[in-house]
Scaffold this active site. Structure first.
Site, PDB file in Angstrom:
ATOM      1  CG  ASN A 218      -1.788   1.350   1.243  1.00 35.41           C
ATOM      2  OD1 ASN A 218      -1.708   2.230   1.097  1.00 35.41           O
ATOM      3  ND2 ASN A 218      -2.365   1.781   2.784  1.00 35.41           N
TER       4      ASN A 218
ATOM      5  CE  LYS B 172      -0.296   3.323   4.979  1.00 34.87           C
ATOM      6  NZ  LYS B 172       0.005   3.432   6.186  1.00 34.87           N
TER       7      LYS B 172
ATOM      8  CG  HIS C 279      -5.600   2.299   4.987  1.00 37.90           C
ATOM      9  ND1 HIS C 279      -5.403   2.802   6.294  1.00 37.90           N
ATOM     10  CD2 HIS C 279      -4.881   1.095   5.209  1.00 37.90           C
ATOM     11  CE1 HIS C 279      -4.539   2.327   7.000  1.00 37.90           C
ATOM     12  NE2 HIS C 279      -3.467   1.364   6.185  1.00 37.90           N
TER      13      HIS C 279
ATOM     14  CD  GLU D  61      -3.249   5.686   6.596  1.00 37.86           C
ATOM     15  OE1 GLU D  61      -2.910   5.388   5.606  1.00 37.86           O
ATOM     16  OE2 GLU D  61      -1.932   4.975   7.758  1.00 37.86           O
TER      17      GLU D  61
ATOM     18  CD  GLU E 264      -3.562  -2.407   7.668  1.00 39.64           C
ATOM     19  OE1 GLU E 264      -2.375  -2.952   6.789  1.00 39.64           O
ATOM     20  OE2 GLU E 264      -4.296  -1.660   6.936  1.00 39.64           O
TER      21      GLU E 264
ATOM     22  N   GLY F 185       2.189   2.445  11.121  1.00 40.78           N
ATOM     23  CA  GLY F 185       3.125   3.749  10.376  1.00 40.78           C
ATOM     24  C   GLY F 185       4.469   4.301  11.796  1.00 40.78           C
TER      25      GLY F 185
ATOM     26  CB  SER G 243       5.268  -1.066  12.021  1.00 41.43           C
ATOM     27  OG  SER G 243       4.874   0.303  11.870  1.00 41.43           O
TER      28      SER G 243
HETATM   29  P1  PGA Z   1       2.489   0.699   7.359  1.00 42.98           P
HETATM   30  O1  PGA Z   1       1.614   0.648   6.947  1.00 42.98           O
HETATM   31  O2  PGA Z   1       2.768  -0.822   6.737  1.00 42.98           O
HETATM   32  O3  PGA Z   1       3.443   1.587   7.400  1.00 42.98           O
HETATM   33  O4  PGA Z   1       2.855   0.900   9.436  1.00 42.98           O
HETATM   34  C1  PGA Z   1       0.510  -0.300   7.020  1.00 42.98           C
HETATM   35  C2  PGA Z   1      -0.539  -0.139   6.385  1.00 42.98           C
HETATM   36  O5  PGA Z   1      -1.078   1.130   6.434  1.00 42.98           O
HETATM   37  O6  PGA Z   1      -1.410  -0.883   5.362  1.00 42.98           O
END
Ligand code: PGA
Length: 258
Positions: free
Chosen positions: A9, A11, A96, A98, A168, A174, A214
């Site tokens: 992903n 983003k 997601h 976010e 997640e 992140g 992460s």
């Molecule tokens: P990250 O994000 O690996 O940077 O923690 C994962 C995601 O949001 O899909």
């Protein structure tokens, strides 16, 4: 153990030329790997067509990061499932954290997005996961069950069988704070049990449940070796070809060594 899925992903990252460079580097890096892992790259909308072109000669598929809940028409700035499909895209991330947090996407809107995607034969990668405060209150299982019930469990069996789930935990996204393999396994097993209760043992076994938050080349093997972790949804670590390819290697190893 079944084969894994590793999805990247991106983003809101990369310019056009950087995106092209990364796509080509991943394509070249996996070219001579004898792969059983399914690889999905989810770049921003703007690069979907280019990614689909590169994927034609490579071993990865392409996914979008979002889709409109509307079919077509006067919705300025929106991108429909039909448009995504016409760019050669077969997967799409939905829900997601976010998008749930920054764009107020409700369970109801997400459920509609899932329907829009299925209508166009695009596989939804449906994200669920609890906030840190919810885990601290011991509510993580309840939160995830609620997200599954509202977002997916209204689907009939045939439709549900086309879904990929990504667990997640919001506190791990992140932040560098990865869930431990034990935490991930416990939640993944719980999700599988809920699917079994709603559908059947067979559907539960066949459903792909990815871990995200992460995940990187250092912790991927341990996470992917958990019985109920069927791969990963990778954010930051998918932005560098070498790192992403190492994660793909970890997915391959986790299946072989089990
Ligand atoms: P990250 O994000 O690996 O940077 O923690 C994962 C995601 O949001 O899909």
């Amino acid at each position: 153990m079944k084969n894994k899925i590793v999805a990247g992903n991106w983003k809101m990252n990369k310019t056009f030329s950087e995106a092209e460079e990364l796509l080509v580097a991943v394509a070249e890096g996996i070219d001579d790997m004898p792969l059983n892992t399914e690889i999905i790259i989810c770049p921003p909308f703007l690069y979907l067509e280019m990614a689909a072109d590169v994927s034609e000669e490579s071993k990865f598929s392409v996914g979008a990061q979002n889709v409109s809940s509307e079919k077509s028409g006067a919705f300025t700035g929106e991108i429909s499932a039909e448009m995504i499909k016409s760019a050669g895209v077969d997967f799409c991330i939905v829900g997601h954290s976010e998008r749930r947090a920054h764009f107020q996407e409700s369970d109801e809107v997400l459920a509609t997005k899932v329907l829009r995607l299925l209508e166009k034969d695009i596989v939804p990668i449906f994200c669920i996961g609890e906030q840190l405060s919810e885990r601290e209150k011991g509510e993580e299982f309840k939160i995830v069950e609620n997200q599954l019930t509202k977002g997916l469990f209204y689907l009939d069996k045939d439709a549900f069988e086309r879904i990929i789930i990504a667990y997640e935990p919001v506190w791990a996204i992140g932040t560098g704070l990865t869930a431990t393999p034990e935490q991930a396994q416990k939640m993944h097993a719980h999700i599988r049990q809920l699917i079994e209760k709603q559908y059947s043992v067979e559907v539960a076994y066949n459903t792909y449940i990815l871990y995200g938050g992460s995940c990187n080349s250092k912790n991927a093997l341990e996470l992917f070796s958990c019985q109920d972790v069927d791969g990963g949804l990778i954010g930051g670590a998918s932005l560098k070809a070498e790192e992403f390819i190492e994660i793909i290697n970890a997915a391959e190893t986790s299946v072989k060594s089990n």
